[in-house]
Design a protein around this motif. Structure first.
Motif, PDB file in Angstrom:
ATOM      1  N   VAL A 128       0.662  -1.393  -0.155  1.00 38.03           N
ATOM      2  CA  VAL A 128      -0.037  -0.081   0.022  1.00 38.03           C
ATOM      3  C   VAL A 128       0.902   1.360   0.130  1.00 38.03           C
ATOM      4  N   LYS A 129       2.049   1.397   0.853  1.00 31.34           N
ATOM      5  CA  LYS A 129       2.854   2.330   0.913  1.00 31.34           C
ATOM      6  C   LYS A 129       3.379   2.685  -0.558  1.00 31.34           C
ATOM      7  N   VAL A 130       3.697   1.654  -1.290  1.00 28.44           N
ATOM      8  CA  VAL A 130       4.414   1.795  -2.565  1.00 28.44           C
ATOM      9  C   VAL A 130       3.220   2.311  -3.790  1.00 28.44           C
ATOM     10  N   ALA A 131       2.196   1.843  -3.551  1.00 27.46           N
ATOM     11  CA  ALA A 131       0.904   2.121  -4.563  1.00 27.46           C
ATOM     12  C   ALA A 131       0.702   3.612  -4.045  1.00 27.46           C
ATOM     13  N   ARG A 132       0.575   4.069  -2.837  1.00 33.49           N
ATOM     14  CA  ARG A 132       0.321   5.659  -2.702  1.00 33.49           C
ATOM     15  C   ARG A 132       1.138   6.535  -3.137  1.00 33.49           C
ATOM     16  N   LEU A 133       2.546   6.235  -2.850  1.00 35.71           N
ATOM     17  CA  LEU A 133       3.604   6.908  -3.249  1.00 35.71           C
ATOM     18  C   LEU A 133       3.798   6.957  -4.872  1.00 35.71           C
ATOM     19  N   ALA A 134       3.780   5.958  -5.442  1.00 35.68           N
ATOM     20  CA  ALA A 134       3.902   5.802  -6.896  1.00 35.68           C
ATOM     21  C   ALA A 134       2.653   6.286  -7.592  1.00 35.68           C
ATOM     22  N   THR A 135       1.524   6.517  -7.094  1.00 40.70           N
ATOM     23  CA  THR A 135       0.376   7.209  -7.765  1.00 40.70           C
ATOM     24  C   THR A 135      -0.047   8.529  -7.433  1.00 40.70           C
ATOM     25  N   GLY A 136       0.555   8.871  -6.107  1.00 39.42           N
ATOM     26  CA  GLY A 136       0.193  10.276  -5.661  1.00 39.42           C
ATOM     27  C   GLY A 136      -1.494  10.364  -5.106  1.00 39.42           C
ATOM     28  N   ARG A 137      -1.754   9.023  -4.975  1.00 41.94           N
ATOM     29  CA  ARG A 137      -3.405   9.100  -4.422  1.00 41.94           C
ATOM     30  C   ARG A 137      -3.301   8.550  -2.990  1.00 41.94           C
TER      31      ARG A 137
ATOM     32  N   ALA B 139      -5.163   2.211  -4.941  1.00 41.49           N
ATOM     33  CA  ALA B 139      -4.898   0.915  -5.266  1.00 41.49           C
ATOM     34  C   ALA B 139      -6.261  -0.052  -4.845  1.00 41.49           C
ATOM     35  N   ILE B 140      -6.416  -1.215  -5.434  1.00 45.27           N
ATOM     36  CA  ILE B 140      -7.376  -2.105  -4.958  1.00 45.27           C
ATOM     37  C   ILE B 140      -6.555  -3.279  -4.512  1.00 45.27           C
ATOM     38  N   ILE B 141      -6.945  -3.870  -3.386  1.00 44.43           N
ATOM     39  CA  ILE B 141      -6.098  -4.887  -2.817  1.00 44.43           C
ATOM     40  C   ILE B 141      -7.138  -6.062  -2.752  1.00 44.43           C
ATOM     41  N   LEU B 142      -6.885  -7.372  -3.061  1.00 48.62           N
ATOM     42  CA  LEU B 142      -7.775  -8.432  -2.938  1.00 48.62           C
ATOM     43  C   LEU B 142      -7.231  -9.553  -3.073  1.00 48.62           C
ATOM     44  N   GLU B 143      -7.738 -10.445  -2.038  1.00 48.88           N
ATOM     45  CA  GLU B 143      -6.959 -11.975  -2.056  1.00 48.88           C
ATOM     46  C   GLU B 143      -7.916 -12.869  -3.228  1.00 48.88           C
ATOM     47  N   PRO B 144      -7.120 -13.331  -4.117  1.00 48.19           N
ATOM     48  CA  PRO B 144      -7.898 -13.964  -5.112  1.00 48.19           C
ATOM     49  C   PRO B 144      -8.739 -15.053  -4.618  1.00 48.19           C
ATOM     50  N   ILE B 145      -8.387 -15.721  -3.474  1.00 50.22           N
ATOM     51  CA  ILE B 145      -9.489 -16.633  -3.167  1.00 50.22           C
ATOM     52  C   ILE B 145      -9.162 -16.060  -1.308  1.00 50.22           C
ATOM     53  N   GLN B 146     -10.211 -15.553  -0.850  1.00 52.72           N
ATOM     54  CA  GLN B 146     -10.296 -14.984   0.446  1.00 52.72           C
ATOM     55  C   GLN B 146     -10.108 -16.040   1.377  1.00 52.72           C
TER      56      GLN B 146
END
Length: 428
Positions: A113-122, A199-206
């Motif tokens: 999540v840290k990476v996604a927020r930094l990379a997108t600025g969102r 980001a969207i974060i998802l377990e492919p099988i929960q």
């Protein structure tokens, strides 16, 4: 032992079964009193190669004889690099990748999540109903279930938005994966706005949520929307990764290539290690020092991971997981047809589940679920429960378990269910 534990171990640290392990491997756990139990839990999908794989043991001993720690951020070492090379090869997609190593699944998710927020600025992150992502503050916010994971631990990290999951057994009949994805996407666009979503974060099988396998098309549709809108698609493969579902990673079942994969559990044969692997441009966007941790990618754990992956390759454990499904799933389906208390059976590979309901409907029956697990333990089988409603028994045998032992474990579950429901099992 129980008295000693009560005197020094925090009451908040629970245990599923009241025994203390003395020895375990290959699906058999021996407790300190000499009792043998069939292990259908694998330490929650960790000991996929067994709890004392010879290759892992040799690698650990050899590395420990040289050094146990330097901190990769101070003095790097080859083992960390070797694990990153393996992950670049194993994770979905042929794009250029980068990895960072940590200690736990929650750390992996948090850093993704840290990476996604930094990379997108969102700022915003989308998670789903029934999700489980960890016990840190941010990952508790991502996790759906309150008790025991979130209750009274707030306030939680902000800008986490929960969307409806595809849950075929409990969705409206006939709702397709594409339709379930569109339901979630519409809410994302209306309630958050695509240009605010990092980001969207998802377990492919929960996992903890109930071993929920979404309807076909759900995961690909979300991944496609994410790509089209500059949103990072994070696959939480902490429980589903490393051959557990019959492929190296569960995302592969529908051809999904995540932007970032979060991994832990089965990665290192029982030693604490986790990782994120993702598109080079995403992870390289983070400034030097922005990712890391004192023990992240510990050299002994890295040696164990390299050896565990070698065992997975040598024994073709993805194929072995598919074989376990072939052995177990027909029996679970037969139970579902014969026993009204079995509402649904589902899963892939060696990640299988039974959802219990009040006979004749879909009302969850957590009492029966707890009793099934307890009775199975009394008869020598460790089976774990899970689910948002506490009504799912999950089966996570070591991938190296033998057919005879596996069959014996399922025999016990079938017998217990027959005793509790008054319905005899299906003759084999």
């Amino acid at each position: 032992m129980a008295t000693r534990r009560a005197a020094v171990v925090a009451a908040g640290v629970g245990s599923s079964v009241p025994v203390y392990a003395a020895d375990t491997d290959g699906g058999v756990l021996v407790d300190v009193d000499g009792n043998s139990l069939i292990d259908l839990g694998s330490g929650i999908a960790v000991t996929s190669v067994g709890a004392s794989d010879p290759g892992v043991l040799r690698a650990v001993a050899d590395q420990a004889a040289h050094f146990t720690h330097t901190c990769f951020m101070v003095t790097p070492y080859e083992g960390y690099v070797r694990v990153a090379e393996e992950l670049a090869d194993l994770t979905p997609g042929g794009h250029e990748k980068r990895s960072a190593l940590f200690n736990s699944g929650a750390e992996a998710v948090e850093n993704a999540v840290k990476v996604a927020r930094l990379a997108t600025g969102r700022p915003a992150v989308v998670a789903f109903d029934h999700a489980y992502h960890g016990r840190t503050n941010l990952t508790m916010a991502l996790t759906a279930k309150a008790m025991p994971y979130k209750a009274h631990f707030g306030p939680f990290a902000p800008e986490i938005h929960r969307m409806p999951m595809s849950y075929p057994f409990r969705d409206d009949p006939g709702l397709t994966g594409d339709e379930a994805a569109r339901r979630a996407i519409t809410r994302i666009e209306k309630q958050i706005g695509a240009d605010s979503v990092a980001a969207i974060i998802l377990e492919p099988i929960q996992g903890e949520g109930g071993f929920i396998v979404p309807a076909p098309g759900f995961v690909p549709a979300l991944a496609e929307w994410a790509r089209a809108n500059g949103v990072v698609f994070i696959a939480d493969e902490v429980q589903t990764g490393f051959a557990r579902t019959g492929t190296w990673f569960a995302s592969e079942h529908e051809g999904v290539v995540p932007d970032i994969v979060a991994m832990a559990k089965g990665i290192a044969g029982g030693l604490p290690l986790s990782a994120i692997t993702g598109r080079a441009e995403l992870l390289d966007a983070v400034h030097p020092g922005g990712l890391g941790g004192t023990f992240g990618g510990n050299p002994v754990a890295c040696a164990a991971a390299v050896a565990a992956i070698a065992t997975m390759r040598r024994l073709d454990l993805p194929a072995r997981a598919r074989h376990i499904e072939d052995v177990v799933m027909p029996r679970l389906r037969a139970l579902a047809e014969r026993m009204p208390a079995v509402g649904d059976v589902r899963g892939r590979g060696a990640m299988l589940a039974i959802e219990f309901v009040v006979a004749g409907g879909r009302e969850p029956d957590p009492d029966l679920t707890r009793t099934v697990a307890a009775r199975a333990f009394e008869q020598g089988v460790i089976a774990l429960t899970c689910g948002t409603y506490g009504n799912v028994v999950r089966l996570l045998p070591p991938l190296v378990i033998g057919d005879e032992l596996l069959t014996e474990g399922i025999d016990v579950l079938e017998s217990v269910l027959g005793e509790l429901t008054g319905v005899r099992g299906v003759p084999r």
